[in-house]
Design a protein around this motif. Structure first.
Motif, PDB file in Angstrom:
ATOM      1  N   ASP A   1       0.674  -1.221  -0.334  1.00  0.00           N
ATOM      2  CA  ASP A   1      -0.132  -0.483  -0.026  1.00  0.00           C
ATOM      3  C   ASP A   1       0.897   1.511   0.100  1.00  0.00           C
ATOM      4  OD1 ASP A   1       1.245  -0.492   2.470  1.00  0.00           O
ATOM      5  OD2 ASP A   1      -0.806  -0.178   3.710  1.00  0.00           O
ATOM      6  N   TYR A   2       1.339   1.242  -1.300  1.00  0.00           N
ATOM      7  CA  TYR A   2       1.983   2.809  -1.388  1.00  0.00           C
ATOM      8  C   TYR A   2       1.117   3.686  -1.143  1.00  0.00           C
ATOM      9  CZ  TYR A   2       6.026  -0.314  -2.779  1.00  0.00           C
ATOM     10  OH  TYR A   2       6.513  -1.576  -2.535  1.00  0.00           O
ATOM     11  N   LEU A   3       1.981   5.151  -0.870  1.00  0.00           N
ATOM     12  CA  LEU A   3       0.791   6.524  -1.900  1.00  0.00           C
ATOM     13  C   LEU A   3       0.974   6.974  -3.144  1.00  0.00           C
ATOM     14  CD1 LEU A   3       1.764   8.952   1.080  1.00  0.00           C
ATOM     15  CD2 LEU A   3       2.279   6.499   1.107  1.00  0.00           C
ATOM     16  N   VAL A   4       0.423   7.828  -3.490  1.00  0.00           N
ATOM     17  CA  VAL A   4       0.362   8.512  -5.082  1.00  0.00           C
ATOM     18  C   VAL A   4       1.332   9.898  -4.163  1.00  0.00           C
ATOM     19  CG1 VAL A   4      -0.292   9.816  -6.492  1.00  0.00           C
ATOM     20  CG2 VAL A   4      -1.224   7.951  -5.559  1.00  0.00           C
ATOM     21  N   LEU A   5       2.037  10.215  -5.169  1.00  0.00           N
ATOM     22  CA  LEU A   5       2.861  10.836  -4.376  1.00  0.00           C
ATOM     23  C   LEU A   5       2.349  12.940  -3.722  1.00  0.00           C
ATOM     24  CD1 LEU A   5       5.959  12.747  -4.041  1.00  0.00           C
ATOM     25  CD2 LEU A   5       6.284  13.324  -6.177  1.00  0.00           C
ATOM     26  N   THR A   6       1.275  12.812  -4.733  1.00  0.00           N
ATOM     27  CA  THR A   6      -0.018  14.055  -4.455  1.00  0.00           C
ATOM     28  C   THR A   6      -0.279  14.361  -3.104  1.00  0.00           C
ATOM     29  OG1 THR A   6      -1.327  12.649  -4.887  1.00  0.00           O
ATOM     30  CG2 THR A   6       0.086  14.200  -6.538  1.00  0.00           C
ATOM     31  N   ASP A   7      -0.036  12.900  -2.504  1.00  0.00           N
ATOM     32  CA  ASP A   7      -0.868  12.563  -0.705  1.00  0.00           C
ATOM     33  C   ASP A   7       0.728  13.230  -0.211  1.00  0.00           C
ATOM     34  OD1 ASP A   7      -2.663  11.985  -1.978  1.00  0.00           O
ATOM     35  OD2 ASP A   7      -2.402   9.757  -1.707  1.00  0.00           O
ATOM     36  N   VAL A   8       1.891  13.113   0.139  1.00  0.00           N
ATOM     37  CA  VAL A   8       2.718  14.365   0.593  1.00  0.00           C
ATOM     38  C   VAL A   8       2.521  14.987   0.854  1.00  0.00           C
ATOM     39  CG1 VAL A   8       5.448  13.493   1.292  1.00  0.00           C
ATOM     40  CG2 VAL A   8       4.061  11.404  -0.553  1.00  0.00           C
ATOM     41  N   GLN A   9       2.564  15.371   2.293  1.00  0.00           N
ATOM     42  CA  GLN A   9       3.292  16.565   2.766  1.00  0.00           C
ATOM     43  C   GLN A   9       4.311  17.476   2.622  1.00  0.00           C
ATOM     44  OE1 GLN A   9       0.177  17.515   4.416  1.00  0.00           O
ATOM     45  NE2 GLN A   9      -0.609  16.112   3.897  1.00  0.00           N
TER      46      GLN A   9
ATOM     47  N   VAL B   1      14.984   8.991  -2.936  1.00  0.00           N
ATOM     48  CA  VAL B   1      14.464   9.573  -1.360  1.00  0.00           C
ATOM     49  C   VAL B   1      14.316  10.949  -1.943  1.00  0.00           C
ATOM     50  CG1 VAL B   1      14.866  10.740   0.662  1.00  0.00           C
ATOM     51  CG2 VAL B   1      16.240   8.665  -0.299  1.00  0.00           C
ATOM     52  N   ILE B   2      12.607  11.179  -2.375  1.00  0.00           N
ATOM     53  CA  ILE B   2      12.466  12.146  -2.555  1.00  0.00           C
ATOM     54  C   ILE B   2      11.791  13.036  -1.262  1.00  0.00           C
ATOM     55  CG2 ILE B   2      10.519  13.599  -3.520  1.00  0.00           C
ATOM     56  CD1 ILE B   2      10.014  10.638  -5.963  1.00  0.00           C
ATOM     57  N   GLU B   3      12.319  14.585  -1.685  1.00  0.00           N
ATOM     58  CA  GLU B   3      11.534  14.597  -0.525  1.00  0.00           C
ATOM     59  C   GLU B   3      10.436  16.148  -1.053  1.00  0.00           C
ATOM     60  OE1 GLU B   3      14.624  17.021   2.076  1.00  0.00           O
ATOM     61  OE2 GLU B   3      12.837  18.070   3.041  1.00  0.00           O
ATOM     62  N   ILE B   4       9.255  16.612  -0.590  1.00  0.00           N
ATOM     63  CA  ILE B   4       9.264  17.698  -0.751  1.00  0.00           C
ATOM     64  C   ILE B   4       9.171  19.420  -0.231  1.00  0.00           C
ATOM     65  CG2 ILE B   4       6.503  18.532  -1.825  1.00  0.00           C
ATOM     66  CD1 ILE B   4       6.452  15.926  -2.417  1.00  0.00           C
ATOM     67  N   ARG B   5       9.424  20.056  -1.119  1.00  0.00           N
ATOM     68  CA  ARG B   5      10.504  21.582  -0.828  1.00  0.00           C
ATOM     69  C   ARG B   5       9.222  22.370  -0.950  1.00  0.00           C
ATOM     70  NH1 ARG B   5      15.751  22.705  -0.209  1.00  0.00           N
ATOM     71  NH2 ARG B   5      16.140  20.951   0.310  1.00  0.00           N
ATOM     72  N   GLU B   6       8.027  22.523  -1.687  1.00  0.00           N
ATOM     73  CA  GLU B   6       6.742  23.069  -1.414  1.00  0.00           C
ATOM     74  C   GLU B   6       6.041  22.866  -3.269  1.00  0.00           C
ATOM     75  OE1 GLU B   6       8.049  27.422  -2.673  1.00  0.00           O
ATOM     76  OE2 GLU B   6       9.835  27.119  -3.544  1.00  0.00           O
TER      77      GLU B   6
ATOM     78  N   LEU C   1       5.045   6.447  -7.061  1.00  0.00           N
ATOM     79  CA  LEU C   1       4.096   5.717  -5.410  1.00  0.00           C
ATOM     80  C   LEU C   1       4.894   6.504  -5.080  1.00  0.00           C
ATOM     81  CD1 LEU C   1       2.028   2.541  -7.492  1.00  0.00           C
ATOM     82  CD2 LEU C   1       1.370   4.530  -6.309  1.00  0.00           C
ATOM     83  N   VAL C   2       4.635   5.966  -3.704  1.00  0.00           N
ATOM     84  CA  VAL C   2       6.332   6.511  -2.920  1.00  0.00           C
ATOM     85  C   VAL C   2       5.749   5.394  -1.069  1.00  0.00           C
ATOM     86  CG1 VAL C   2       6.611   8.048  -3.604  1.00  0.00           C
ATOM     87  CG2 VAL C   2       4.967   8.568  -1.583  1.00  0.00           C
ATOM     88  N   GLN C   3       6.404   5.357  -0.788  1.00  0.00           N
ATOM     89  CA  GLN C   3       6.421   5.041   0.856  1.00  0.00           C
ATOM     90  C   GLN C   3       6.829   6.038   1.806  1.00  0.00           C
ATOM     91  OE1 GLN C   3       8.917   1.455   1.645  1.00  0.00           O
ATOM     92  NE2 GLN C   3       6.956   0.642   1.844  1.00  0.00           N
ATOM     93  N   ARG C   4       6.652   5.835   3.317  1.00  0.00           N
ATOM     94  CA  ARG C   4       7.179   6.860   4.472  1.00  0.00           C
ATOM     95  C   ARG C   4       7.762   5.896   4.464  1.00  0.00           C
ATOM     96  NH1 ARG C   4       1.584   8.409   5.186  1.00  0.00           N
ATOM     97  NH2 ARG C   4       1.015  10.491   4.410  1.00  0.00           N
TER      98      ARG C   4
ATOM     99  N   LYS D   1       9.914  13.753   3.612  1.00  0.00           N
ATOM    100  CA  LYS D   1      10.909  12.449   3.261  1.00  0.00           C
ATOM    101  C   LYS D   1      10.445  11.052   2.377  1.00  0.00           C
ATOM    102  CE  LYS D   1      15.503  14.926   3.627  1.00  0.00           C
ATOM    103  NZ  LYS D   1      16.720  14.342   4.889  1.00  0.00           N
ATOM    104  N   VAL D   2      10.296  10.383   1.569  1.00  0.00           N
ATOM    105  CA  VAL D   2       9.232   9.317   1.032  1.00  0.00           C
ATOM    106  C   VAL D   2      10.215   8.326   0.178  1.00  0.00           C
ATOM    107  CG1 VAL D   2       7.499   9.964   1.637  1.00  0.00           C
ATOM    108  CG2 VAL D   2       8.424  10.552  -0.544  1.00  0.00           C
ATOM    109  N   ARG D   3      10.494   7.468  -0.283  1.00  0.00           N
ATOM    110  CA  ARG D   3      10.987   6.505  -0.772  1.00  0.00           C
ATOM    111  C   ARG D   3       9.950   6.489  -2.297  1.00  0.00           C
ATOM    112  NH1 ARG D   3      16.135   4.255  -0.351  1.00  0.00           N
ATOM    113  NH2 ARG D   3      16.300   4.580   1.641  1.00  0.00           N
TER     114      ARG D   3
END
Lengths: 220, 220
Positions: free
Chosen positions: A143-151, A182-187, A216-219, A155-157
């Motif tokens: 159950d990965y999440l879509v990147l749009t659901d990340v705050q 590793v993807i970190e959402i900055r803004e 698709l990413v994972q916390r 930092k997600v993988r």
DNA sequence: AATAATTTTTAGATTAATCTAAATTTTTTT
DNA sequence: AAAAAAATTTAGATTAATCTAAAAATTATT
């Protein structure tokens, strides 16, 4: 009796379209996915129903039976194992393997699949991050999440893609985003909803909403 | 346009039956080899002729054209490369790979074949000793001799088989005869023409005339 | 060379997968 | 709840690969 190449494709597509909940799939959706006409789909549905591979009542859409599910999952298993082979052993890019695997997935021989699986070291995921069903047909969708659901700030993988189109995968290559990054959402930019992200604590870039929706990413 | 699975099989079989000299192949011989009826063969021959893949005049038998030869040799190349893969990488026995390779040989993708070839280290021979055509379609049949043509006292090296039947290959396994084995003819038994042979300067056994006729060897 | 035997082709069907056009059913919209 | 729109199915063809039975051509045998 054996299932044809075409029958296997219908079952695979019904599986994909009915989703995790096993919803009914419409004739038109199948016509679209198989690049055929609705009338052709109806004919094939009657045939698959006769073989006990789908539940089908006229005008009511279709679902796979247990038997049909088994066939579909086996095709998916073969497809994904061959994709691993093509990328890991033959050196293809993840954007190049889909069409070839579409052919290889229909080669019949359980013996072959099991030996291929062992040769590859029993991989759990294919080159796009999709899970590979085991020999018994167990397929657990992580159950990965879509990147749009990340705050912002998280930092997600990166674990997979929803879109498998070569052009999308090549775009990710150019952006330096691969499985495990590793993807970190900055803004999030108000203007076009694009995101500023940092990849591997390393380089920063914009990715469009369109791209975010398909990652698709994972916390962690 | 592309050639179908069936068309490729016909071309492959015409190639095999016409031999090194490119002799005419008869309709009945093709019906036999393809497990179809003569009438079906006639239909297919008309089609292949139309596509420019064979020379065909009614009642006169067929030969491959240059174009047909090219297709046939490419199928043979793929068949033999996949056999190497199945034996060398997946651990199949040489008696188990034929049927699977019959399917794999029709997977289209030049890119795939070339990468497979490289992955396998550009093998020159398949697991039965048959030569693998190169990417340009050059196929040089090595001039091995049949074991029946070897004199008493001679030592030769086993290089291939004429019969590819699993039962024959399994028989060789039980006799300890594999590609590369050194075979010395000790004597020919008057009674049944069987041969006493020594394998790898090591163990001695009788092999029937039937077996000898199907072993390809090389003087050293 | 005539006849018989064999081989090959033609004629007319069949099956799987597809199609178009028309008919039916379901769903949506007034 | 009618009418209109959309989705689905049926009817009737088409193409690839096959078949059987009959006709035609070739080859072999008296």
């Amino acid at each position: 009796m054996q299932n044809s190449f075409t029958e296997e494709n219908y079952l695979k597509i019904i599986h994909a379209l009915s989703g995790r909940e096993g919803l009914e799939v419409s004739t038109n959706a199948l016509a679209e996915s198989t690049s055929t006409r609705a009338a052709s789909v109806t004919d094939m549905l009657r045939k698959l129903a006769e073989k006990g591979l789908i539940h089908y009542k006229k005008y009511q859409g279709v679902r796979l039976t247990e038997a049909g599910e088994k066939v579909a999952i086996n095709v998916i298993r073969k497809h994904r194992l061959w994709e691993v082979f093509l990328v890991e052993k033959l050196g293809f890019g993840w954007d190049e393997v889909h069409d070839i695997a579409e052919e290889l997935e229909h080669i019949p021989s359980d013996h072959l699949v099991e030996r291929l699986d062992a040769f590859l070291g029993h991989p759990r995921f294919d080159p796009h991050g999709d899970p590979i069903p085991d020999a018994k047909g167990n397929l657990t969708e992580p159950d990965y999440l879509v990147l749009t659901d990340v705050q912002i700030g998280e930092k997600v993988r990166m674990m997979g893609v929803l879109d498998h189109a070569p052009s999308f995968l090549q775009h990710l290559d150019r952006a330096g985003i691969t499985l495990g990054s590793v993807i970190e959402i900055r803004e999030i930019n108000e203007y076009d909803k694009s995101a500023s992200v940092q990849i591997n604590e390393n380089h920063t870039l914009f990715i469009s909403l369109e791209v975010s929706k398909n990652l698709l990413v994972q916390r962690r």
